[in-house]
Design an enzyme around this catalytic site. Structure first.
Site, PDB file in Angstrom:
ATOM      1  N   HIS A   1       0.842  -1.199   0.000  1.00  0.00           N
ATOM      2  CA  HIS A   1       0.000   0.000   0.000  1.00  0.00           C
ATOM      3  C   HIS A   1       0.876   1.247   0.000  1.00  0.00           C
ATOM      4  O   HIS A   1       2.011   1.213   0.492  1.00  0.00           O
ATOM      5  CB  HIS A   1      -0.897   0.012   1.244  1.00  0.00           C
ATOM      6  CG  HIS A   1      -2.021  -0.985   1.188  1.00  0.00           C
ATOM      7  ND1 HIS A   1      -3.000  -1.062   2.152  1.00  0.00           N
ATOM      8  CD2 HIS A   1      -2.306  -1.940   0.268  1.00  0.00           C
ATOM      9  CE1 HIS A   1      -3.846  -2.029   1.823  1.00  0.00           C
ATOM     10  NE2 HIS A   1      -3.452  -2.586   0.698  1.00  0.00           N
TER      11      HIS A   1
ATOM     12  N   CYS B   1      -6.045   1.714   5.834  1.00  0.00           N
ATOM     13  CA  CYS B   1      -6.644   0.460   6.299  1.00  0.00           C
ATOM     14  C   CYS B   1      -6.038   0.113   7.662  1.00  0.00           C
ATOM     15  O   CYS B   1      -5.170   0.822   8.166  1.00  0.00           O
ATOM     16  CB  CYS B   1      -6.376  -0.654   5.293  1.00  0.00           C
ATOM     17  SG  CYS B   1      -4.650  -1.181   5.263  1.00  0.00           S
TER      18      CYS B   1
ATOM     19  N   CYS C   1      -2.129  -0.428   7.534  1.00  0.00           N
ATOM     20  CA  CYS C   1      -1.366   0.817   7.440  1.00  0.00           C
ATOM     21  C   CYS C   1      -1.484   1.638   8.722  1.00  0.00           C
ATOM     22  O   CYS C   1      -0.507   2.244   9.165  1.00  0.00           O
ATOM     23  CB  CYS C   1      -1.831   1.622   6.239  1.00  0.00           C
ATOM     24  SG  CYS C   1      -1.427   0.802   4.687  1.00  0.00           S
TER      25      CYS C   1
ATOM     26  N   GLU D   1       0.847   3.854   1.800  1.00  0.00           N
ATOM     27  CA  GLU D   1       1.295   4.307   3.123  1.00  0.00           C
ATOM     28  C   GLU D   1       2.488   3.501   3.622  1.00  0.00           C
ATOM     29  O   GLU D   1       3.398   4.060   4.253  1.00  0.00           O
ATOM     30  CB  GLU D   1       0.178   4.166   4.164  1.00  0.00           C
ATOM     31  CG  GLU D   1      -1.089   4.934   3.869  1.00  0.00           C
ATOM     32  CD  GLU D   1      -2.135   4.086   3.166  1.00  0.00           C
ATOM     33  OE1 GLU D   1      -1.784   3.399   2.196  1.00  0.00           O
ATOM     34  OE2 GLU D   1      -3.296   4.123   3.596  1.00  0.00           O
TER      35      GLU D   1
HETATM   36 ZN   LIG Z   1      -3.362   0.073   3.778  1.00  0.00          ZN
END
Ligand SMILES: [Zn+2]
Length: 147
Positions: free
Chosen positions: A56, A86, A89, A58
């Protein structure tokens, strides 16, 4: 004098990263990290390219910023991310002790708020910055995928 370094100013840069992800066929989420109005990391989602569910935007932003700063804690850093993080993260951001998180669109299904994931108590969170632009990009992406 008017300060040009607003949250919207930096969120536009995160949206540019999300656009790059879009062009690559990745779920369009972009992130940047800012220290003293200076961008130290620009990342976007790369889960398809890297064949890695942890790639991801992040997660990469955290690693990239720590490398840049030469320390694992993201003190005085602000993360701008186009979508609400999410729980994975948010968990990683907890460990980073990041100072501030600014996100665009809410993720009603998998966002950390819905999941009840705790951030570091010192971390400031601001949501809804350019959320329309961020969610439009997501909608465009999933509409294209369905074709
Ligand atoms: Zn994430």
């Amino acid at each position: 004098m008017e300060n040009i370094f607003t949250d919207a100013y930096f969120m536009k840069k995160a949206l540019q990263e999300a656009e790059i992800a879009f062009e690559k066929g990745e779920i369009p989420v972009g992130a940047i990290v800012v220290v003293d109005n200076r961008v130290i990391a620009r990342t976007h989602n790369l889960t398809e390219l890297l064949n890695d569910v942890t790639a991801h935007a992040e997660m990469q932003a955290i690693t990239s910023s720590a490398n840049f700063l030469g320390g694992k804690y993201l003190k005085d850093c602000t993360l701008y991310v186009t979508l609400e993080p999410c729980q994975m993260c948010a968990g990683a951001l907890y460990w980073s002790q990041i100072t501030k998180i600014v996100f665009g669109a809410r993720d009603e299904h998998r966002g950390f708020m819905k999941m009840g994931t705790q951030l570091h108590p010192k971390t400031i969170v601001v949501g809804g910055i350019m959320e329309n632009e961020a969610s439009e990009l997501m909608k465009r992406f999933f509409a294209k995928k369905r074709k």
